[in-house]
Enzyme design. Structure first.
Site, PDB file in Angstrom:
ATOM      1  CG  ASP A 118      -2.271   0.652   0.935  1.00 52.64           C
ATOM      2  OD1 ASP A 118      -2.363   1.443  -0.028  1.00 52.64           O
ATOM      3  OD2 ASP A 118      -3.235   0.374   1.682  1.00 52.64           O
TER       4      ASP A 118
ATOM      5  CG  ASP B 147      -9.041   2.262  -0.474  1.00 48.11           C
ATOM      6  OD1 ASP B 147      -8.514   1.178  -0.795  1.00 48.11           O
ATOM      7  OD2 ASP B 147      -8.471   3.103   0.244  1.00 48.11           O
TER       8      ASP B 147
END
Length: 718
Positions: free
Chosen positions: A473, A542
Site C-alpha cells: 500500500d 478503496d
C-alpha cells in the site's frame, strides 16, 4: 514483425501497425503511424510552403521550417514553436539541435536502466536505435523503438549522454512524441479522484494545449499516465484508436497540442514541473518506457491489444497465465480491532465457503491500534495476534487457505521507533514543519540507506514466513520535498524516489517470485504499468460499492486486463457510499474482476453464507473465462452496464441496471464476436440460441423489480 531501412526511410512493422520515420537534413520526421502500409511513396507528404512567422534553418529553403514538419523530436529555440519534448540546460541556454548520426537494429528488447521495461524473447521483439548528436552542446541522444511479434504495439524510450567536461541539466525528456496530420481528433483520458478512479473522459481537441499530469509523486487517483487518440467518429467497434501509456509511477505528463496550422503533437513522459536532472561528464539519463497500441476496429479491439500485451510482456510471466485466488481480506470486517480468535473465526468461515486466500490487513505490527503510529516498525505485535506470525499462518493454512499480508514500505509514522532513530530518513524541508496526511510521513527512497534497510527488513519478513500474497500500500502523496543539498538536488529527488521504489520492488519480487504482489495506493492511486511490471495485481479502488465499481471497472477495462484487477464483495450499507445493494449484484459485479470478499463472514445469515458459497463455486467455473478471455464492452450508460467475456467455447455476459424503470420496454443486449452459425446453450436454463440471433437480434434483459439489479449469463458453444 520487422524493422528495416530503405533509402531515407525506416519502416517499423508490428502485427497490423506500421510506423515510418524519415531522415532528412539530419532531422527525423514521422511520416506515418497507423494501419500497416507495406509500400510507401510519400502520398501524405507535408506540402512545403513559406508559412508566416515559421523560421527556417536554411536561408535558401524558406519553405522548409521545423515549425511545420511532423517531427519525432521536439526541440525549441531554432524555429519549432510547439511544445518541446526535450530541454537541456548547457552553456548559457537550453537550445539543442540533435542531428541523426547512425542507426542500429537488434533482436530483443532494450531495457531502460533502473526502470520497469517490457520483456520478450529475442525472437519476439526487434529494436531500432536511432543515434543523434548535438555537436555544439556535445550531447548524444538515443531513441529506442521496439516492435513485438503478434501485437499492434510499439514501445519507446530515450537516453541522453553528456560529452561535456561541464555539467548539464535536463529540464525535460519525454519518452515519446508523435506529430500527426490535421484531423478531427478526440482524446480519451482517465481521470477522477479517490474512490472514483479511472473515469472515462472524451475531449474534442481544438487549437491550444491540453494536458493530463500529476505532481503528487505518484501517478494518482485523479490522473492516469495513459490516453487514447481517436477519430471523432471512432466507437467501441469501428474507427482508428491509438493509445499511449507510460511505464512510470511518479510525476508524469501527457501533452496534446493542436498548433495554429491544426496539426497535432502528442507526447508523454516525466512531468517537467518538479523535475531537473544533472548530468556530469560521461553520465547518461534514461527516460521511462512509453507504450503505443493501435486498432483500426475501434476501442474494444484496442483494449484487447493492450490487455494481451500487458499479460504477455509486462505482468511477471510467473503470473501472466496463473488464475488469481479468491480472497477474504479482514480490513472492512475488523479494521484495527482484531485478535487471533477473531481472525481465525473469519478464516473458518472462509474455508467453509470455499474461499482460497486469507489476507491480514493493517494493524499486525508495532503498536498499531489506529493509523497514528508504528509505520516503519515492521515487527510483529505478538501480544495482539496472541502468538507468532508463523503460528497464525500455520493456523490459517491448516484451514486449507493461503496466507497474505498487508505492508506499506514507503511510509513512516512520527510515533515510531524508526522515526525516533532516523528522523533524517523522512522526506522533509529544512527549517519547516512536516505536512501530514493520514498522520503519516514518507520515507526518502532517494536515499540509498533507506532502500538497503527496507530490502533487508522485508526480505527477512518474507523469507522467514510462509506468505503467498502481499498487498503493498501507499496511503499518501509526496510533500515537503527538500532533502537535497541544493535546489538542483531537490529537483532530482522525486525521480530518485521512484527509482528507489522500483529497486525495492524488483529486489523483493525477484527474491520471492512465488509470491503474488498486489499494488495498492489507497486503492487506485498508483494503478499504472510501472507498478504492474512488478506487481501482477492492482487494488483498483478503496470504493467497494458495487454500483460505484461499475464506472471504475469500466474505465480500467479500456487498457488494463481484468486479471490485474481486484474486485471485492463488501458489507451493506457500504462503508464508502452507505448504499444497500443486493448480495447477488455485489457478487456479479465483483465477478467481472478478480473476486474477493471484504466483510465479516461470521455475521452473515445462513442464507447469505449459502449464497456466498454458491458465488465462490460459480466464480471458480467462470474464472478462466473472465481472467483469460477477451473482454467486450456491450453497453455503458448512467443506468445500464453490460460486459462480455469470450474464452475457448464459453462466454460470460453480465448486465447491471442501476435504477428501476416503470412503463418502459426491457433492454435488449446485442452480444459480440460469436460464430453466426454456431449454437450456444445458456447453462442455467439449457435454452439454445444461435450466435447470429444473440449478436443481431439480441437478448432481452428480464430484470426483477427494484434498484441495483443484475443478471449473469454463461453460454457454452455446442
Amino acid at each position: 514483425m520487422s524493422i528495416y531501412k530503405s533509402d531515407q526511410l525506416f519502416y517499423l512493422h508490428a502485427k497490423d501497425l506500421t510506423m515510418i520515420i524519415e531522415e532528412q537534413y539530419g532531422y527525423l520526421f514521422l511520416k506515418y503511424i497507423g494501419k500497416k502500409v507495406k509500400r510507401y511513396h510519400g502520398s501524405n507528404a507535408v506540402i512545403q510552403k513559406d508559412h508566416a512567422f515559421s523560421g527556417n534553418p536554411f536561408p535558401e529553403r524558406r519553405e522548409f521550417s521545423l515549425d511545420t514538419q511532423r517531427m519525432l523530436l521536439g526541440q525549441h529555440g531554432l524555429g519549432d514553436f510547439r511544445q518541446p519534448s526535450i530541454r537541456i540546460q548547457h552553456d548559457n541556454n537550453e537550445v539543442t539541435d540533435f542531428r541523426y548520426v547512425s542507426y542500429e537494429i537488434n533482436q530483443g528488447v532494450r531495457n531502460a536502466k533502473g526502470l520497469p521495461s517490457p520483456y520478450a524473447k529475442e525472437s519476439e521483439a526487434t529494436t531500432l536505435t536511432l543515434n543523434l548528436k548535438d555537436e555544439v552542446a556535445q550531447l548524444e541522444l538515443k531513441l529506442h523503438y521496439t516492435v513485438y511479434k503478434n501485437s499492434n504495439t510499439i514501445t519507446s524510450f530515450s537516453e541522453v549522454s553528456n560529452l561535456n567536461a561541464e555539467d548539464v541539466v535536463i529540464h525535460q525528456q519525454h519518452s515519446l512524441m508523435l506529430d500527426l496530420p490535421k484531423n478531427d481528433y478526440d482524446l480519451i483520458s482517465f481521470q477522477g479522484a479517490y474512490a472514483r478512479e479511472k473515469t472515462v473522459r472524451r475531449h474534442s481537441l481544438n487549437q491550444g494545449i491540453f494536458k493530463v499530469n500529476s505532481n503528487r509523486g505518484a501517478s494518482g487517483h485523479g490522473q492516469t499516465p495513459a490516453a487514447i487518440l481517436v477519430d471523432q467518429e471512432t466507437t467501441d467497434d469501428a474507427g482508428n484508436a491509438l493509445s499511449i501509456q507510460l511505464m512510470y509511477s511518479g510525476n508524469f505528463e501527457i501533452v496534446c497540442q493542436q498548433s495554429q496550422l491544426n496539426d497535432l503533437r502528442l507526447a508523454i513522459g516525466i512531468n517537467s514541473e518538479n523535475f531537473q536532472w544533472k548530468l556530469a561528464e560521461g553520465e547518461c539519463f534514461t527516460s521511462p518506457v512509453a507504450v503505443i497500441n493501435y486498432s483500426d476496429k475501434g476501442l474494444n479491439q484496442l483494449s484487447q491489444t493492450s490487455h494481451s500485451f500487458i499479460r504477455q510482456h509486462i505482468i511477471p510471466d510467473t503470473f501472466s497465465e496463473q488464475e488469481r485466488p479468491i480472497l477474504i481480506n479482514n480490513w472492512e470486517a475488523t479494521y484495527f480491532d482484531f485478535n487471533r480468535d477473531k481472525l481465525l473465526t473469519i478464516a473458518d468461515r472462509a474455508s467453509e465457503l470455499g474461499i482460497e486466500l486469507f489476507v491480514l490487513d493493517d494493524g499486525w505490527f508495532g503498536q498499531r491500534s489506529d493509523d497514528n503510529s508504528s509505520l516503519g516498525d515492521w515487527q510483529v505485535n505478538e501480544e495482539k495476534i496472541q502468538g507468532s506470525l508463523s503460528e497464525l499462518i500455520a493456523a490459517v493454512k491448516a484451514r486449507n487457505l493461503k496466507f497474505g499480508i498487508w505492508i506499506e514500505p514507503e511510509m513512516i509514522s512520527e510515533n515510531s521507533d524508526l522515526y525516533r532513530t532516523h528522523p533524517e530518513w523522512t522526506i522533509q524541508l529544512p527549517n519547516r514543519a512536516h505536512t501530514y496526511s493520514r498522520n503519516q510521513l514518507v520515507l526518502n527512497y532517494a536515499n540509498p540507506e533507506v532502500v538497503t534497510y527496507m530490502k533487508e527488513l522485508f526480505d527477512n519478513l518474507l523469507s522467514q514466513h510462509d506468505i503467498d500474497y502481499v498487498k503493498w500500500d501507499m496511503n499518501r502523496n509526496l510533500t515537503n520535498i527538500g532533502n537535497g543539498d541544493d535546489y538542483l538536488e531537490t529537483m532530482m529527488q522525486s525521480h530518485r524516489y521512484q527509482l528507489g521504489v522500483y529497486e525495492l520492488a524488483d529486489y523483493l519480487t525477484s527474491r520471492h517470485p512465488q509470491i503474488l504482489f498486489e499494488s495498492c495506493s489507497g486503492g487506485g492511486g498508483r494503478n499504472d504499468l510501472g507498478m504492474m511490471r512488478y506487481f501482477p495485481q492492482v487494488w483498483s479502488s478503496d470504493n467497494t460499492d458495487a454500483i460505484s465499481r461499475l464506472q471504475i471497472q469500466h474505465g480500467s477495462s479500456y487498457l488494463h486486463p481484468v486479471i490485474s484487477m481486484g474486485a471485492h464483495v463488501s458489507a451493506v450499507p457500504n462503508h464508502q457510499m452507505n448504499r444497500i445493494t443486493d448480495l447477488k449484484t455485489r457478487g456479479d459485479v465483483a465477478m467481472m474482476g478478480n473476486l474477493g470478499y471484504e466483510l465479516d463472514l461470521d455475521i452473515l445469515t445462513q442464507d447469505e453464507k449459502k449464497e456466498v458459497k454458491e458465488q465462490v463455486g460459480r466464480y471458480k467455473m467462470l474464472r478462466p473465462i473472465v481472467q483469460f478471455g477477451q473482454q467486450y464492452r456491450l453497453m455503458h450508460t448512467s443506468n445500464e452496464t453490460a460486459v462480455q467475456f469470450n474464452y475457448d467455447n464459453q462466454t460470460v455476459m453480465t448486465y447491471v441496471r442501476v435504477l428501476s424503470t416503470y412503463e418502459d420496454m426491457e433492454t435488449t443486449i446485442k452480444m459480440k464476436h460469436l460464430e453466426e452459425d454456431a449454437l450456444y446453450r445458456l447453462e442455467d436454463s439449457n435454452q439454445v440460441y444461435s450466435g447470429a440471433e444473440l449478436m443481431y437480434a439480441g437478448l432481452t434483459m428480464d430484470v426483477p423489480k427494484g434498484d441495483f439489479q443484475s443478471l449473469q449469463f454463461l453460454f457454452t458453444k455446442i
